[in-house]
Motif scaffolding. Sequence first.
Motif, short mmCIF file in Angstrom:
data_model
loop_
_atom_site.label_atom_id
_atom_site.label_comp_id
_atom_site.label_asym_id
_atom_site.label_seq_id
_atom_site.Cartn_x
_atom_site.Cartn_y
_atom_site.Cartn_z
N TRP A 34 1.15 -0.88 -0.06
CA TRP A 34 -0.26 0.03 -0.44
C TRP A 34 0.80 1.21 -0.04
O TRP A 34 2.25 1.17 0.50
N PRO A 35 0.03 2.36 -0.31
CA PRO A 35 0.94 3.60 -1.35
C PRO A 35 1.01 4.08 0.97
O PRO A 35 1.06 5.44 0.89
N LEU A 36 1.34 3.88 1.95
CA LEU A 36 1.66 4.47 2.69
C LEU A 36 2.96 5.23 2.74
O LEU A 36 3.94 5.21 2.76
N GLU A 37 2.71 6.80 3.09
CA GLU A 37 4.32 7.58 2.67
C GLU A 37 4.87 7.75 4.21
O GLU A 37 5.89 8.75 4.23
N GLU A 38 3.21 8.27 5.01
CA GLU A 38 4.32 8.45 6.41
C GLU A 38 2.85 8.74 7.27
O GLU A 38 1.98 8.87 7.08
N VAL A 39 3.74 8.39 8.46
CA VAL A 39 2.73 8.17 9.83
C VAL A 39 3.30 9.33 11.16
O VAL A 39 4.78 9.29 11.49
N VAL A 40 1.99 9.93 11.53
CA VAL A 40 2.70 10.48 12.18
C VAL A 40 1.19 10.23 13.25
O VAL A 40 0.56 10.12 13.73
N VAL A 41 1.98 10.19 15.23
CA VAL A 41 0.66 9.46 16.22
C VAL A 41 1.27 10.43 17.21
O VAL A 41 2.70 10.66 17.37
#
Length: 414
Positions: free
Chosen positions: A328-335
């Motif tokens: 999947w094209p997940l580019e960035e995760v911020v939590v």
Amino acid sequence: MRSQKVNFTNSEGTQLAARLEWPVNQHPHSFAIFAHCFTCGKSLSVVRQISMALNLSGVAVLRFDFTGLGESEGEFADTNFSSNVEDLIAAANYLEQEFQSPALLVGHSLGGAAVLCAAAQLPAVKAVATIAAPFDPAHVQHLLESVEEEIDREGLAKVNIGGRSFTVKKQFLEDIREQNLVDKIKHLKKALLIMHSPQDKTVSIDNASRIYHAAMHPKSYVSLDGADHLLSDKKDAAYVGDMIGSWVKRYLDLPDKEDLRSDKAVAVRLGEEGYTTEIMVRHHSLQADEPESVGGNDFGPSPYELVAAGLGACTAMTLQMYARRKKWPLEEVVVHLEHYKDYRSDQENLEDPKSKIDHFSRTIEIEGDLDETQRQRLLEIANKCPVHRTMEGEIEVVTDLRMDKSLETGKPEN
């Protein structure tokens, strides 16, 4: 064991008092010597703060009192700049005989000038760091202006420095007047870090410039903007220690990271003041603390903030692993996370303190060309990250008390 009390003798047979500061895992990759400022001592706050910061970088630090100062034997009146340099050589010899030759010398104020002189006589030293150091040892004459004529006339005089009385003899003045650091700095052949505050009212900033221009590469300069000469603000001292610790790694022969481990993956040690705590996780180091509002120094995140950070990191990593597996094209995760205690129900058992439970508020931002079904699936996966499942599952903490703080290193506990 954080601080080990040791003693060694100088070339005159005088016993000097010292403290050897160990990294939390008791396995330093290098040793350093700290030379304190004129008429100061090893227990000055800035010395302890910088030593602790270097410990976090895996460096053991020997901080000692020059002859006639602090807990060291001898008469201050009989010392001079040259004898300070000899004391430094004696400290290096002690480390070489008992542990390992020092790879780093750190000097504050006149101690900075002393390490520049001593380094040439210590081939094992790879790096030298000076803090607010004078280019010319005779710079300290301004502290003696009120009695300089009396010293020249009578041979000695008492002078008040920092609220303490010292006897200074004519030989001290004659010795510092004869010193010339230019050739020693030019032929240092060690990595050099010069740190100085533009606002230093005791040793002006032009001293740093003169040292820098006299030195050959590799050389570096860091401005301590806003700091005073003694680095009386703990945050300034901690910054200096952090900078030296990061800088010197480039010039040291570091062992394999695995060699820096303690007998467990994580080691934690409370500092000497407040709640500042050193943490070593395998070969990584950091600090924990409490906010100033509750009596801490705010040098690092609080314990609960570290727990929240662990949950956040695990969440982001888990989402990335899952997205990569699915392509999947997940580019960035911020939590974003926050910890607080609240009631299980707004109206249930309000008077019972046990009715409160720990809450971690977690907000996740994800970027990428994902449809709504994929986004909802990632939310489900976030709730299955290993740390999340650990926190919601049954947890058992088994604790034993270890009486031997030396961690089986053979070093004496003090």
